[in-house]
Design a protein around this motif. Sequence first.
Motif, PDB file in Angstrom:
ATOM      1  N   LEU A 169     -18.279  93.068  94.455  1.00 47.99           N
ATOM      2  CA  LEU A 169     -19.112  92.534  95.532  1.00 47.99           C
ATOM      3  C   LEU A 169     -18.442  91.388  96.291  1.00 47.99           C
ATOM      4  N   PRO A 170     -17.799  90.423  95.622  1.00 47.77           N
ATOM      5  CA  PRO A 170     -17.131  89.357  96.393  1.00 47.77           C
ATOM      6  C   PRO A 170     -16.086  89.906  97.364  1.00 47.77           C
ATOM      7  N   LEU A 184     -24.495  99.814  97.292  1.00 45.91           N
ATOM      8  CA  LEU A 184     -23.944  99.337  98.551  1.00 45.91           C
ATOM      9  C   LEU A 184     -24.971  99.485  99.666  1.00 45.91           C
ATOM     10  N   ALA A 185     -25.785 100.537  99.632  1.00 46.47           N
ATOM     11  CA  ALA A 185     -26.812 100.734 100.658  1.00 46.47           C
ATOM     12  C   ALA A 185     -27.782  99.564 100.700  1.00 46.47           C
ATOM     13  N   ASP A 186     -28.165  99.048  99.542  1.00 44.30           N
ATOM     14  CA  ASP A 186     -29.079  97.903  99.488  1.00 44.30           C
ATOM     15  C   ASP A 186     -28.413  96.637  99.988  1.00 44.30           C
ATOM     16  N   LEU A 187     -27.115  96.531  99.786  1.00 43.57           N
ATOM     17  CA  LEU A 187     -26.402  95.302 100.113  1.00 43.57           C
ATOM     18  C   LEU A 187     -25.983  95.219 101.575  1.00 43.57           C
ATOM     19  N   LEU A 188     -25.830  96.364 102.242  1.00 40.43           N
ATOM     20  CA  LEU A 188     -25.338  96.346 103.620  1.00 40.43           C
ATOM     21  C   LEU A 188     -26.143  95.429 104.539  1.00 40.43           C
ATOM     22  N   THR A 248     -17.971 105.946  93.850  1.00 38.01           N
ATOM     23  CA  THR A 248     -18.330 106.632  92.608  1.00 38.01           C
ATOM     24  C   THR A 248     -17.964 105.803  91.376  1.00 38.01           C
ATOM     25  N   ALA A 249     -17.049 104.863  91.526  1.00 38.05           N
ATOM     26  CA  ALA A 249     -16.643 104.023  90.392  1.00 38.05           C
ATOM     27  C   ALA A 249     -17.554 102.808  90.211  1.00 38.05           C
ATOM     28  N   LEU A 250     -18.253 102.399  91.241  1.00 36.53           N
ATOM     29  CA  LEU A 250     -18.952 101.113  91.206  1.00 36.53           C
ATOM     30  C   LEU A 250     -20.085 101.034  90.192  1.00 36.53           C
ATOM     31  N   PRO A 251     -20.893 102.091  89.974  1.00 39.90           N
ATOM     32  CA  PRO A 251     -21.975 101.948  89.000  1.00 39.90           C
ATOM     33  C   PRO A 251     -21.499 101.676  87.580  1.00 39.90           C
ATOM     34  N   SER A 252     -20.241 101.977  87.275  1.00 40.66           N
ATOM     35  CA  SER A 252     -19.737 101.809  85.913  1.00 40.66           C
ATOM     36  C   SER A 252     -19.066 100.465  85.687  1.00 40.66           C
ATOM     37  N   ILE A 253     -19.012  99.623  86.727  1.00 42.44           N
ATOM     38  CA  ILE A 253     -18.429  98.287  86.572  1.00 42.44           C
ATOM     39  C   ILE A 253     -19.405  97.260  87.128  1.00 42.44           C
ATOM     40  N   GLY A 254     -19.272  96.039  86.707  1.00 45.32           N
ATOM     41  CA  GLY A 254     -20.174  94.990  87.169  1.00 45.32           C
ATOM     42  C   GLY A 254     -19.950  94.629  88.621  1.00 45.32           C
ATOM     43  N   GLU A 262     -16.255  89.352 101.500  1.00 45.47           N
ATOM     44  CA  GLU A 262     -15.202  88.582 102.157  1.00 45.47           C
ATOM     45  C   GLU A 262     -14.396  89.379 103.169  1.00 45.47           C
ATOM     46  N   THR A 263     -14.551  90.700 103.198  1.00 44.38           N
ATOM     47  CA  THR A 263     -13.731  91.509 104.103  1.00 44.38           C
ATOM     48  C   THR A 263     -14.260  91.435 105.529  1.00 44.38           C
ATOM     49  N   ASP A 264     -13.417  91.752 106.485  1.00 41.18           N
ATOM     50  CA  ASP A 264     -13.823  91.742 107.892  1.00 41.18           C
ATOM     51  C   ASP A 264     -14.454  93.055 108.320  1.00 41.18           C
ATOM     52  N   VAL A 265     -14.001  94.164 107.724  1.00 40.49           N
ATOM     53  CA  VAL A 265     -14.462  95.473 108.200  1.00 40.49           C
ATOM     54  C   VAL A 265     -14.498  96.470 107.048  1.00 40.49           C
ATOM     55  N   LEU A 266     -15.532  97.308 107.051  1.00 41.63           N
ATOM     56  CA  LEU A 266     -15.612  98.450 106.158  1.00 41.63           C
ATOM     57  C   LEU A 266     -15.270  99.697 106.956  1.00 41.63           C
ATOM     58  N   LEU A 267     -14.302 100.473 106.490  1.00 42.99           N
ATOM     59  CA  LEU A 267     -13.871 101.709 107.133  1.00 42.99           C
ATOM     60  C   LEU A 267     -14.412 102.870 106.305  1.00 42.99           C
ATOM     61  N   VAL A 268     -15.400 103.583 106.819  1.00 45.31           N
ATOM     62  CA  VAL A 268     -16.101 104.588 106.024  1.00 45.31           C
ATOM     63  C   VAL A 268     -15.721 105.974 106.530  1.00 45.31           C
TER      64      VAL A 268
END
Length: 230
Positions: free
Chosen positions: A94-95, A122-126, A83-89, A99-105
């Motif tokens: 993104l880096p 994030l959906a577009d980037l996955l 929810t915070a990501l659209p308000s920041i660049g 660079e992470t090994d795993v996303l825990l959702v």
Amino acid sequence: MKFLLTSGGITNTSIHDALVALLGKPIAESSALYIPTALHANTNGSSMVARLIRGETNTAPFPDGYTSMCELGWKSLGLLELTALPSIGEERWLPLVQETDVLLVEGGDPMYLCYWMRQSRLADLLPELPREMVYVGLSAGSMVMAPSIGEDFVRWKPPIGGDRTLGLVDFAIFPHLDYPSMPDNSMANAEKWAASMPVPTYLIDDQTAIQVVDGVVNVISEGHWKQSTP
């Protein structure tokens, strides 16, 4: 990207070993980002997020007493709040994702999670993330990968309506099958849900996970599950 789609998290040795195999190295040498966003649509969401991060709730009672996906012994653990990501660049987050090994959702509300995955991009980037990266979903975090979840699971309603989700796998998931405190999650109700779905479905309990690598699906289970094709 590799997927480990669970109902209850890392709940047994088979699912734990599958995660380590997907990572290609020990958990203690792996970095993780925790995404709690789906919980915010729950009435107690903010307190539940805090408890999970602190290891104060028993969502994944693995033999060593792990209390959440955060407590598996990662080399490093960060929090990614969608929810915070659209308000920041994107240059600010993104880096870190790349660079992470795993996303825990985390689990919670699948439609709310889907909405913010799209709003945050994030959906577009996955699909563009490194092939060796692992996506671990718990409940809603797993369901959101399907093309749709079925009207039975729509609680928080997105602005455009419907039950369409991300479609990064070609099947749908019914989690927490026959869970004792969820009488609506009986096998009979799960089969009724499956019959209404336009795609293949997996009905899985909390001792089961679905692994997807390069489109190949494998079920990992120490519990019970059922696959259904429309």
